[in-house]
Design an enzyme around this catalytic site. Structure first.
Site, short mmCIF file in Angstrom:
data_model
loop_
_atom_site.label_atom_id
_atom_site.label_comp_id
_atom_site.label_asym_id
_atom_site.label_seq_id
_atom_site.Cartn_x
_atom_site.Cartn_y
_atom_site.Cartn_z
N SER A 291 78.80 11.33 45.02
CA SER A 291 79.36 11.50 43.69
C SER A 291 80.62 12.38 43.65
CB SER A 291 78.28 12.04 42.75
OG SER A 291 78.66 11.82 41.42
N ASP A 302 93.46 9.00 49.12
CA ASP A 302 94.41 8.16 48.39
C ASP A 302 95.76 8.82 48.21
OD1 ASP A 302 92.50 6.22 48.19
OD2 ASP A 302 92.24 6.35 46.01
N LYS A 316 77.89 6.68 45.45
CA LYS A 316 77.40 6.92 44.09
C LYS A 316 78.62 7.07 43.18
CE LYS A 316 74.97 8.30 40.59
NZ LYS A 316 76.12 8.59 39.73
#
Length: 472
Positions: A291, A302, A316
């Protein structure tokens, strides 16, 4: 910004799971008032179906019982993370997020008919025993937990410090048995130090309230020493608060997107305002990073301010909140944990079901030869004497073998095993009787755990250090 939207912004960015020992801090509680109600015809249908169940079923259920069953099934059918919580379950949850308990060191939640481990923390009995995120707890101390609630599981797994609980796990179609000694556990949220070649190391156990302040303290110390290369360890980190992961990302992510949270009718994009990020990161992950940890790792990946090293994360990518349900004369203290959103990374990647894929994959396999499929669990629930033959004897022999008291294992309490036990008992100041009694078995488990720690080589951490030393 609407009132409901403001409330949503406080939502916890992890599965709000029932912790057995450690606080998952703040969660939101609210009840949404809406004009969207079932029609009178639909309500009449519900009443009639409940009446059928009450009148015709052989069991003598009250309407309150049937309503609980109905809503338990409803939330279970929504998705694997949503849950209808009775007062005791809600009470255990709120206590667990605020206190310290004696347990084994996992977070759990109910998914379908299983109690599933959603978090395993470092430095805990569960981690040392080899439990993993995704393991299904099918029994505790011989009592089945299939189809049971998290409340049922907590009652069996929690217990007095120093006592043993036997956990049966379903993993990849195979069953394993673990004998785990409970203990009091309090994990510091942030651990930091300076490694070789002036590499900073930060270990974050969860994105709890105030975690960003603790990370800032670590970075301030690194700044004093001119440290710019940092290993950020979120292995076994089950997540935490959305606000905290965003704040921590801002220390490292350049101006621009961090994560987008997508609700049913709107979405929120969280952005960094950091115009001059000064650190280069290597983020360590494993299958128990979930998460908020995945939000962090994917944002770093990224935005190209570091690399992810380790293994694929849990996957998750949805958001839950805890909602207090309306009270009636017979229904008080009920709550619902509801999936309200999903999130995507700056590149548009959805983590849910896929996990964060590391830039550099490194398996943590230094202890693979001691996995539960190779080393049997020693439950320390029954004693064995000369001539006895049992898998528990084999489990003890395996430990005696690796501790250099025995040259082989047979599963039988033969002369060689009795002599090995006597020597082990002598070395550990136990009663010298050659019997594989409960005390001896517990000490064997303790010594074997110490042995495993001495053998462990952190290949993922070593690879991160190499990354900074060699620049690749």
């Amino acid at each position: 910004m609407s009132k409901n939207k403001k409330l949503f912004l406080k939502i916890v960015a992890i599965v709000i799971a029932l912790s057995l020992f450690v606080a998952i801090p703040v969660y939101s509680q609210f009840f949404i008032i809406s004009n969207d109600y079932p029609t009178d015809q639909q309500m009449d249908y519900i009443k009639k179906v409940l009446q059928v169940a009450k009148v015709y079923h052989i069991g003598k259920y009250s309407y309150d019982d049937l309503i609980d069953m109905m809503f338990a099934g409803l939330f279970k059918s929504l998705d694997k993370y949503s849950e209808y919580m009775k007062p005791q379950e809600a009470k255990d949850f709120t206590e667990s997020v605020n206190g310290e308990f004696s347990g084994i060191g996992v977070q759990i939640e109910k998914q379908d008919d299983y109690i599933v481990i959603t978090g395993v923390f470092d430095g805990t009995p569960a981690k040392e025993a080899g439990l993993k995120v995704g393991d299904k707890i099918i029994a505790a101390d011989g009592k089945s937990l299939v189809g049971k609630t998290t409340d049922d599981a907590v009652k069996l797994i929690r217990g007095q410090e120093g006592t043993t609980v036997v956990i049966d796990i379903l993993r990849d179609g195979k069953t394993y048995r673990f004998s785990i000694v409970r203990r009091k556990i309090k994990i510091p949220v942030v651990e930091y130090k300076v490694l070789e070649n002036d590499i900073g190391y930060i270990k974050l156990t969860q994105f709890s309230q105030g975690a960003s302040n603790e990370v800032k303290k670590a970075l301030d110390e690194f700044d004093k020493k001119g440290i710019r290369n940092i290993i950020f360890d979120v292995r076994n980190n089950p997540g935490g608060l959305l606000d905290e992961v965003v704040k921590i990302c801002e220390f490292f992510v350049p101006e621009g997107p961090i994560v987008t949270i997508e609700y049913n009718t709107f979405k929120d994009e969280y952005k960094s305002k950091n115009k001059n990020p000064k650190y280069k990161l290597a983020v360590l992950t494993n299958e128990s990073s979930a998460s908020a940890s995945e939000i962090f790792a994917q944002a770093i990946k990224d935005r190209k301010v570091g690399v992810v090293i380790g293994t694929k994360t849990y996957g998750k990518g949805t958001v839950q909140t805890l909602i207090s349900l309306p009270e009636t004369a017979t229904k008080k203290g009920y709550m619902a944990k509801v999936t309200v959103a999903k999130y995507k990374s700056p590149s548009g990647y959805y983590v849910d079901g896929k996990g964060v894929i590391p830039n550099i994959e490194v398996q943590d396999d230094s202890l693979s030869q001691f996995g539960p499929d190779k080393i049997l669990a020693l439950t320390a629930t029954k004693k064995y004497k000369k001539g006895d033959m049992d898998l528990e004897v084999l489990a003890a022999q395996q430990r005696l073998y690796y501790l250099r008291y025995l040259s082989s294992w047979t599963g039988k309490m033969d002369d060689a095993t009795v002599n090995a036990i006597k020597k082990f008992q002598k070395d550990n100041k136990l009663s010298l009787n050659g019997v594989l009694d409960i005390t001896t078995q517990k000490k064997l488990n303790e010594r074997f755990t110490e042995f495993l720690k001495s053998k462990y080589v952190d290949k993922q951490l070593q690879r991160a250090i190499q990354y900074f030393k060699q620049g690749k």
